[in-house]
Design a protein around this motif. Structure first.
Motif, PDB file in Angstrom:
ATOM      1  N   LEU A  60       0.834  -1.203   0.000  1.00 46.49           N
ATOM      2  CA  LEU A  60       0.000   0.000   0.000  1.00 46.49           C
ATOM      3  C   LEU A  60       0.867   1.250   0.000  1.00 46.49           C
ATOM      4  CD1 LEU A  60      -2.693  -0.957   2.705  1.00 46.49           C
ATOM      5  CD2 LEU A  60      -2.700  -1.432   0.241  1.00 46.49           C
ATOM      6  N   ASN A  61       0.424   2.254  -0.773  1.00 46.07           N
ATOM      7  CA  ASN A  61       1.067   3.565  -0.689  1.00 46.07           C
ATOM      8  C   ASN A  61       0.058   4.583  -0.167  1.00 46.07           C
ATOM      9  OD1 ASN A  61      -0.421   4.729  -2.940  1.00 46.07           O
ATOM     10  ND2 ASN A  61       0.821   3.388  -4.253  1.00 46.07           N
ATOM     11  N   ARG A  62       0.490   5.822   0.000  1.00 44.92           N
ATOM     12  CA  ARG A  62      -0.336   6.847   0.658  1.00 44.92           C
ATOM     13  C   ARG A  62      -1.649   7.115  -0.065  1.00 44.92           C
ATOM     14  NH1 ARG A  62       1.922  11.688   0.262  1.00 44.92           N
ATOM     15  NH2 ARG A  62       3.800  11.093  -0.886  1.00 44.92           N
ATOM     16  N   MET A  63      -1.639   6.957  -1.410  1.00 41.16           N
ATOM     17  CA  MET A  63      -2.871   7.226  -2.179  1.00 41.16           C
ATOM     18  C   MET A  63      -3.976   6.232  -1.876  1.00 41.16           C
ATOM     19  SD  MET A  63      -1.459   8.048  -5.997  1.00 41.16           S
ATOM     20  CE  MET A  63      -0.252   6.722  -6.054  1.00 41.16           C
ATOM     21  N   MET A  64      -3.614   5.121  -1.235  1.00 45.59           N
ATOM     22  CA  MET A  64      -4.563   4.023  -1.056  1.00 45.59           C
ATOM     23  C   MET A  64      -5.124   3.944   0.355  1.00 45.59           C
ATOM     24  SD  MET A  64      -2.013   1.465  -3.095  1.00 45.59           S
ATOM     25  CE  MET A  64      -2.957  -0.035  -3.128  1.00 45.59           C
ATOM     26  N   VAL A  65      -4.751   4.893   1.225  1.00 49.58           N
ATOM     27  CA  VAL A  65      -5.112   4.775   2.647  1.00 49.58           C
ATOM     28  C   VAL A  65      -5.560   6.127   3.202  1.00 49.58           C
ATOM     29  CG1 VAL A  65      -4.195   4.256   4.950  1.00 49.58           C
ATOM     30  CG2 VAL A  65      -3.509   2.846   2.994  1.00 49.58           C
ATOM     31  N   ASP A  66      -6.661   6.120   3.965  1.00 53.36           N
ATOM     32  CA  ASP A  66      -7.144   7.340   4.608  1.00 53.36           C
ATOM     33  C   ASP A  66      -6.873   7.384   6.095  1.00 53.36           C
ATOM     34  OD1 ASP A  66      -8.573   8.676   2.339  1.00 53.36           O
ATOM     35  OD2 ASP A  66      -9.612   6.752   2.343  1.00 53.36           O
ATOM     36  N   ALA A  67      -6.812   6.209   6.719  1.00 59.06           N
ATOM     37  CA  ALA A  67      -6.655   6.183   8.177  1.00 59.06           C
ATOM     38  C   ALA A  67      -5.760   5.008   8.567  1.00 59.06           C
ATOM     39  CB  ALA A  67      -8.011   6.064   8.854  1.00 59.06           C
ATOM     40  N   VAL A  68      -4.902   5.253   9.558  1.00 57.88           N
ATOM     41  CA  VAL A  68      -3.972   4.219  10.022  1.00 57.88           C
ATOM     42  C   VAL A  68      -4.181   4.018  11.521  1.00 57.88           C
ATOM     43  CG1 VAL A  68      -1.544   3.575  10.308  1.00 57.88           C
ATOM     44  CG2 VAL A  68      -2.256   4.910   8.300  1.00 57.88           C
ATOM     45  N   VAL A  69      -4.348   2.749  11.906  1.00 56.50           N
ATOM     46  CA  VAL A  69      -4.500   2.429  13.322  1.00 56.50           C
ATOM     47  C   VAL A  69      -3.436   1.413  13.711  1.00 56.50           C
ATOM     48  CG1 VAL A  69      -5.996   1.418  15.084  1.00 56.50           C
ATOM     49  CG2 VAL A  69      -6.991   2.827  13.260  1.00 56.50           C
ATOM     50  N   GLU A  70      -2.715   1.719  14.802  1.00 57.16           N
ATOM     51  CA  GLU A  70      -1.787   0.704  15.306  1.00 57.16           C
ATOM     52  C   GLU A  70      -2.593  -0.279  16.149  1.00 57.16           C
ATOM     53  OE1 GLU A  70       2.692   0.847  16.529  1.00 57.16           O
ATOM     54  OE2 GLU A  70       1.486   1.545  18.220  1.00 57.16           O
ATOM     55  N   ALA A  71      -2.594  -1.548  15.715  1.00 54.77           N
ATOM     56  CA  ALA A  71      -3.396  -2.568  16.413  1.00 54.77           C
ATOM     57  C   ALA A  71      -2.587  -3.852  16.524  1.00 54.77           C
ATOM     58  CB  ALA A  71      -4.702  -2.824  15.658  1.00 54.77           C
ATOM     59  N   PRO A  72      -1.697  -3.899  17.551  1.00 54.35           N
ATOM     60  CA  PRO A  72      -0.913  -5.127  17.717  1.00 54.35           C
ATOM     61  C   PRO A  72      -1.824  -6.319  17.998  1.00 54.35           C
ATOM     62  CG  PRO A  72      -0.543  -3.571  19.540  1.00 54.35           C
ATOM     63  CD  PRO A  72      -1.366  -2.861  18.526  1.00 54.35           C
ATOM     64  N   ASN A  73      -1.500  -7.457  17.376  1.00 53.52           N
ATOM     65  CA  ASN A  73      -2.350  -8.659  17.459  1.00 53.52           C
ATOM     66  C   ASN A  73      -3.745  -8.391  16.867  1.00 53.52           C
ATOM     67  OD1 ASN A  73      -2.039 -11.387  18.149  1.00 53.52           O
ATOM     68  ND2 ASN A  73      -3.332 -11.146  19.959  1.00 53.52           N
ATOM     69  N   GLY A  74      -3.813  -7.408  15.965  1.00 54.07           N
ATOM     70  CA  GLY A  74      -5.093  -6.943  15.434  1.00 54.07           C
ATOM     71  C   GLY A  74      -5.766  -7.899  14.472  1.00 54.07           C
ATOM     72  N   ALA A  75      -5.046  -8.939  14.038  1.00 52.77           N
ATOM     73  CA  ALA A  75      -5.677  -9.943  13.178  1.00 52.77           C
ATOM     74  C   ALA A  75      -6.169 -11.142  13.990  1.00 52.77           C
ATOM     75  CB  ALA A  75      -4.700 -10.424  12.104  1.00 52.77           C
ATOM     76  N   HIS A  76      -5.875 -11.149  15.289  1.00 56.53           N
ATOM     77  CA  HIS A  76      -6.261 -12.291  16.131  1.00 56.53           C
ATOM     78  C   HIS A  76      -7.756 -12.558  16.011  1.00 56.53           C
ATOM     79  CE1 HIS A  76      -7.365 -14.461  19.837  1.00 56.53           C
ATOM     80  NE2 HIS A  76      -6.167 -15.017  19.681  1.00 56.53           N
ATOM     81  N   PHE A  77      -8.215 -13.796  15.877  1.00 60.78           N
ATOM     82  CA  PHE A  77      -7.544 -15.064  15.997  1.00 60.78           C
ATOM     83  C   PHE A  77      -7.117 -15.671  14.660  1.00 60.78           C
ATOM     84  CE2 PHE A  77     -11.670 -16.826  14.825  1.00 60.78           C
ATOM     85  CZ  PHE A  77     -12.573 -15.969  15.421  1.00 60.78           C
ATOM     86  N   THR A  78      -7.154 -14.832  13.605  1.00 60.44           N
ATOM     87  CA  THR A  78      -6.665 -15.319  12.311  1.00 60.44           C
ATOM     88  C   THR A  78      -5.146 -15.188  12.284  1.00 60.44           C
ATOM     89  OG1 THR A  78      -6.769 -13.179  11.157  1.00 60.44           O
ATOM     90  CG2 THR A  78      -8.814 -14.460  11.294  1.00 60.44           C
ATOM     91  N   LEU A  79      -4.509 -15.806  11.293  1.00 60.05           N
ATOM     92  CA  LEU A  79      -3.042 -15.778  11.294  1.00 60.05           C
ATOM     93  C   LEU A  79      -2.538 -14.415  10.850  1.00 60.05           C
ATOM     94  CD1 LEU A  79      -1.106 -16.104   8.522  1.00 60.05           C
ATOM     95  CD2 LEU A  79      -2.143 -18.334   8.476  1.00 60.05           C
TER      96      LEU A  79
END
Lengths: 252, 294
Positions: B222-241
Motif C-alpha cells: 500500500l502507498n499513501r494514495m490508497m489509505v485514509d486512516a492508520v490504526v496501530e493494532a498489535p495482534n489486530g488480526a487475532h484469531f486469524t493468522l
C-alpha cells in the motif's frame, strides 16, 4: 509386482489418484485432499516429473517432501497468481464434492434453496472457475448415493449438460476422472454421463450400484483397478506418507 | 505529509448503516479483526459485505449487522471449516447471498479499482452463480469472433465498488505506506483501490525509513494514495493468522466455534471477549491462552 496380500485400499486409491495426472506435463497440480495429494506427489516422483506442486499456501515446491513436511522451494504462487493460472488453463485440480450428478455437476456450497439453505458449507469456492477453465477431477473418499445423487442442490462445478455448444467460452470444460474408495470413473458414458473405468479389487458392481443414485455406464464391464508396483508402494509408504495419513481418509 | 493515525473507534465512527464494506485478508488469514470488533461496538447495521469470508463475516453475522454478502467462499481454514454464524445467517435466510467464484471477486475489485463498469471473465458460466445473482449478473458477447467465426459470450463481472475497505497489514507508517511480511499479500491492495474510504490497521507503526528498510520493495503493498486512516493494532488480526507476526490461534478459533452453539455459551463469549474495548479483548485472550497451558 506386489499382489493382493498386504496392499491396502488407500494405497490402491493413491495410485488411481496418481494416474489422474498421467500425461499432464508441465502444469500445476492442485490436489485438495490427502489421497489426491499423495497421488500428485507419486505421479511427480514416477512418470510426471514436470508437474508443479504448491505447499498448499503460497510456495511452489522444488522437492517432493512427505505430507506435512517442508522442502526446498522453486517459486511463488500466492492466491492472486493462482487465479491467473486458472485462467491460463495450465492446471489440473482435484476437488472434493458434497454432491456429484451423472453429468458431473458438483456441489460444495450448501444444501437446499440458494437463498435459504438447510445446511451451509463453503460456498462455491473456485469450482465454477476451475471447471470452466481447465481439467478437473474429483475425489470422494466415501462413495455413497447421497454424494452421487440425481440432482445437485447447487451447481458449483459445471457439468457436461450445462455446456452451451454455440458458445466457445465452454470449450475448456473437461472433467477428467472421479476417483472414490470404490473405483475409478469418468464421463465417457452416453451423452457425457458417468462411466466406470475400473473397480478396486474386492469391490463388486452391485456394491457400486447400491451406493449410487443413478445408473453408471459400463459398470459390469469395468476391470479391477491395478495394484501399485513395488516402487510405487515404497514411495507411498516410505517417502510420501510414512505417517500413514492415507488410512484416516480411506480406512481398510 | 498528513499524519493519518487514529483509533479503531474513531475510524469505524465514520461509517453509516447501509454501507458497502470490503474486508481484506482471506478466510482465517490476516483479517482486520480489531476493526471488526470495533464495528461490533457500534450500532451500525444493514451492511453489505464484500469478502473472501472467514470469522470476520461470522462475527458481523452474529450481531445481525449483515444484510447482503458478496463472497467467493466462507471458511475458517481449519476444522470445523464452516463458520457457524455465517451458516446460521444463511439457514435462517437472514442475509441475501451474492455467492460467486473466488476469481470473480478479484475480477470485480479490479474493475472497481480501474473505474470500469465490468470486466469479462469465464468463471461463473454454467454454474448456479448466475442464479445466486439473478438480473444483477449479466453476460457480455465479444465484438471479436474467434478464428472459426464464433463469438464468445462470457460473464460481465460488475465492479465491486466499496464505500469503505478494512485491511490489516504487518508494518506501516503514519501516512499509509504499508507492507505485508508473510508469503501472501492476499487482495488487500485491490480492496483499498476499490473503496472510497480506506482503513488500515497494522501490527506496528514505524517511521517511513524503518518501514522501507525492513522489507523488500515488493512487499510495500500500500502507498499513501490508497489509505485514509492508520490504526496501530498489535495482534489486530487475532484469531486469524498474522503472517510473520503470529500463527492462527487455533484453540481460540475452536472456542469461538463451540461458543456459537447455543445462546448461553455465546452470551458468555460476548461478555468475556466482545463487551469491552480492544485492550480488554487482548487481555482476555491472553488469559484464555494461559489457562490452556496450566
Amino acid at each position: 509386482m506386489t499382489t493382493t496380500t498386504d496392499t491396502t485400499r488407500a494405497e490402491i486409491c493413491a495410485v488411481a489418484c496418481a494416474e489422474i495426472f498421467s500425461g499432464a506435463g508441465e502444469i500445476m497440480a492442485s490436489p485438495m485432499a490427502t489421497l489426491p495429494s499423495i497421488g500428485a506427489r507419486l505421479a511427480k516422483l514416477t512418470t510426471e516429473p514436470d508437474l508443479l506442486l504448491s505447499d498448499g499456501e503460497a510456495l511452489l515446491m522444488a522437492e517432493t517432501p512427505a505430507l506435512g513436511d517442508k522442502g526446498a522451494i522453486e517459486g511463488w504462487i500466492p492466491f492472486r497468481k493462482v487465479f491467473d493460472v486458472v485462467a491460463s488453463g495450465r492446471r489440473h485440480v482435484v476437488m472434493g464434492a458434497n454432491q456429484i450428478d451423472r453429468y458431473g455437476n458438483q456441489n460444495l456450497s450448501a444444501f437446499g434453496p440458494l437463498q435459504h439453505p438447510t445446511r451451509q458449507m463453503f460456498g462455491s469456492r473456485g469450482a465454477p472457475g476451475n471447471t470452466i477453465n481447465h481439467a478437473t477431477s474429483y475425489w470422494v473418499p466415501k462413495h455413497s448415493s447421497r454424494v452421487f445423487c440425481e440432482q445437485v442442490d447447487i451447481v458449483c462445478g459445471v457439468g457436461y449438460d450445462k455446456i452451451d455448444p454455440s458458445n466457445p467460452a465452454f470449450r475448456y470444460l473437461h472433467i477428467h476422472r472421479v476417483v472414490t474408495n470404490l473405483g475409478v470413473f469418468d464421463f465417457g458414458g452416453p451423452g457425457h454421463t458417468m462411466r466406470a473405468l475400473s473397480l478396486h479389487p474386492g469391490v463388486t458392481a452391485d456394491e457400486v450400484a447400491a451406493n449410487t443414485s443413478f445408473e453408471i455406464a459400463g459398470l459390469h464391464e469395468a476391470e479391477p483397478t491395478r495394484y501399485p508396483t513395488d516402487e510405487e508402494l515404497r514411495l507411498i509408504r516410505e517417502v510420501i506418507d510414512p505417517r500413514g495419513i492415507r488410512n484416516r481418509e480411506v480406512p481398510q | 505529509m498528513r499524519d493519518k493515525r487514529t483509533t479503531l473507534d474513531e475510524a469505524v465512527g465514520e461509517l453509516r448503516s447501509g454501507m458497502t464494506i470490503g474486508i481484506g485478508g482471506w478466510g482465517s488469514r490476516r483479517k482486520p479483526m480489531a476493526f471488526i470488533r470495533a464495528l461490533l461496538r457500534t450500532d451500525i447495521t444493514d451492511l453489505t459485505v464484500v469478502t473472501y469470508g472467514g470469522p470476520d463475516l461470522g462475527l458481523l453475522c452474529s450481531a445481525g449487522k449483515v444484510r447482503k454478502a458478496y463472497y467467493g467462499f466462507v471458511s475458517l481454514d481449519s476444522p470445523p471449516f464452516y463458520d457457524p454464524w455465517f451458516a446460521r445467517a444463511r439457514t435462517s435466510g437472514a442475509i441475501e447471498a451474492r455467492e460467486m467464484d473466488e476469481g470473480m471477486l478479484k475480477c470485480g475489485l479490479e474493475a472497481a479499482a480501474a473505474r470500469l463498469p465490468f470486466l469479462p471473465i469465464r468463471a461463473g458460466l454454467g454454474s448456479d452463480v448466475m442464479n445466486f445473482w439473478g438480473d444483477e449478473l449479466r453476460t457480455v458477447t465479444s465484438p471479436y469472433p474467434d478464428s472459426n467465426g464464433q463469438v464468445e459470450t462470457v460473464v460481465a463481472m460488475p465492479a465491486l465498488r466499496l464505500d469503505a475497505a478494512f485491511v490489516h497489514l504487518n508494518l506501516g507508517d503514519a501516512h499509509g505506506n504499508a507492507a505485508y511480511t508473510g508469503v501472501d499479500p492476499y487482495f488487500d491492495d485491490l480492496f483499498c483501490m476499490a473503496a472510497d474510504r480506506r482503513y488500515l490497521s497494522v501490527e506496528r507503526v514505524v517511521s517511513t525509513e524503518e518501514l522501507v528498510k525492513s522489507v523488500p520493495p515488493q512487499s510495500l503493498l500500500l502507498n499513501r494514495m490508497m489509505v485514509d486512516a492508520v490504526v496501530e493494532a498489535p495482534n489486530g488480526a487475532h484469531f486469524t493468522l498474522g503472517a510473520n507476526d503470529y500463527e492462527r490461534d487455533e484453540k481460540f478459533q475452536r472456542h469461538y466455534v463451540e461458543s456459537a452453539k447455543d445462546a448461553a455459551t455465546w452470551q458468555e463469549f460476548v461478555e468475556q471477549y466482545l463487551s469491552g474495548g480492544e485492550d480488554d479483548y487482548q487481555a482476555a485472550v491472553r488469559r484464555f491462552a494461559q489457562e490452556g497451558t496450566r
